[in-house]
Design an enzyme around this catalytic site. Structure first.
Site, PDB file in Angstrom:
ATOM      1  N   GLY A  24     -13.191   8.464 -20.148  1.00  0.00           N
ATOM      2  CA  GLY A  24     -13.061   9.621 -19.278  1.00  0.00           C
ATOM      3  C   GLY A  24     -11.861  10.492 -19.592  1.00  0.00           C
ATOM      4  N   VAL A  53      -8.812  13.300 -17.416  1.00  0.00           N
ATOM      5  CA  VAL A  53      -7.652  13.174 -16.548  1.00  0.00           C
ATOM      6  C   VAL A  53      -8.054  12.999 -15.083  1.00  0.00           C
ATOM      7  CG1 VAL A  53      -7.386  15.677 -16.188  1.00  0.00           C
ATOM      8  CG2 VAL A  53      -5.387  14.167 -15.996  1.00  0.00           C
ATOM      9  N   TYR A  94      -6.105  11.703 -10.989  1.00  0.00           N
ATOM     10  CA  TYR A  94      -4.860  11.491 -10.251  1.00  0.00           C
ATOM     11  C   TYR A  94      -4.979  10.245  -9.397  1.00  0.00           C
ATOM     12  CZ  TYR A  94      -1.355  12.031  -6.579  1.00  0.00           C
ATOM     13  OH  TYR A  94      -0.334  11.795  -5.689  1.00  0.00           O
ATOM     14  N   HIS A  95      -3.927   9.443  -9.398  1.00  0.00           N
ATOM     15  CA  HIS A  95      -3.812   8.308  -8.478  1.00  0.00           C
ATOM     16  C   HIS A  95      -2.613   8.537  -7.581  1.00  0.00           C
ATOM     17  CE1 HIS A  95      -6.894   6.083 -10.502  1.00  0.00           C
ATOM     18  NE2 HIS A  95      -6.206   5.950 -11.629  1.00  0.00           N
ATOM     19  N   ALA A 115     -11.827   4.460  -8.336  1.00  0.00           N
ATOM     20  CA  ALA A 115     -10.874   4.842  -7.299  1.00  0.00           C
ATOM     21  C   ALA A 115     -11.590   5.610  -6.196  1.00  0.00           C
ATOM     22  CB  ALA A 115      -9.757   5.695  -7.895  1.00  0.00           C
ATOM     23  N   CYS A 159     -11.213  15.110 -13.949  1.00  0.00           N
ATOM     24  CA  CYS A 159     -12.227  14.553 -14.845  1.00  0.00           C
ATOM     25  C   CYS A 159     -12.707  15.581 -15.868  1.00  0.00           C
ATOM     26  CB  CYS A 159     -13.401  13.980 -14.053  1.00  0.00           C
ATOM     27  SG  CYS A 159     -12.905  12.734 -12.849  1.00  0.00           S
TER      28      CYS A 159
END
Length: 223
Positions: free
Chosen positions: A69, A71, A73-74, A171, A187
């Site tokens: 995949g 990019v 964000y977490h 996530a 994404c």
């Protein structure tokens, strides 16, 4: 049986290293595990990630990873699930594994009255922004210039498989500061709306959602 471990708030890079070490040293009889956690603010780039999809990091670290995949964000308020499985022993292939991960998300959302949807060619789970409870299937034709019109992404997926064994994972957004998603093309999709359960009118705490999501993942992945 899959051993579930709830790790709480943990550093992203240290967790990835721990997953990699677990996977590289596991043997044919090593029990499978499922790690549930959340991370401090971190952007992560997958193997297909492009630097230009990070629009404005704003001081948030950008970490290169070996998952699939682009990019994402977490951050705090997100349930991140890392299944560490031997797919060969479980008896199913990667495509079915991804389907089971997404099914667990859909089932978790359904428990809160939210309908999750798959979008062909775009892993993860999406919801209708105008009616998150609608059970109507997504129908085409899709506007090629705006394939996610009317949709918001509530769960992102990026996996790694090494010698039939999995790490990284999925996530689910619960109650987050969503602003950092505006600093990237989530994404790899410019303008893709990202939502969490709070946005959708569901007010549930992280431990409760993590436990429910873990139960659904166990049920799907152990079959």
């Amino acid at each position: 049986m899959i051993l579930v471990k709830t790790l709480g708030l943990v550093d992203y890079e240290a967790t990835v290293e721990a997953m990699r070490a677990f996977t590289e040293t596991r043997g044919p009889d090593t029990p499978d595990e499922l790690w549930l956690c959340e991370h401090p603010p971190t952007y992560t780039q997958g193997l297909a990630g492009r630097a230009d999809h990070v629009l404005e990091a704003g001081g948030i670290p950008v970490v290169q990873t070996n998952r699939g995949g682009q990019v994402t964000y977490h951050g705090p308020g997100q349930v991140v699930a890392y299944p560490l499985l031997n797919l060969q022993r479980l008896g199913y292939f990667v495509r079915e594994y991804v389907f089971r991960l997404e099914t667990a998300v859909i089932q978790t959302l359904d428990g809160y009255g939210i309908t999750g949807h798959r979008v062909a060619g775009a892993p993860g789970i999406y919801v209708r922004l105008d009616d998150p409870q609608s059970h109507a299937a997504l129908t085409g034709p899709v506007d090629p210039l705006n394939p996610f019109a009317g949709l918001g992404k509530v769960a992102a997926l990026g996996i790694k498989v090494s010698r039939h064994c999995t790490y990284h994972g999925v996530a689910l957004n619960v109650a987050m500061d969503l602003q950092p998603f505006a600093g990237i093309n989530p994404c790899g999709y410019a303008g893709l709306a990202t939502v969490d359960l709070v946005t959708l009118g569901v007010f549930a705490d992280w431990p409760t959602v993590a436990a429910r999501f873990g139960e659904r993942l166990q049920a799907q992945l152990e079959r």
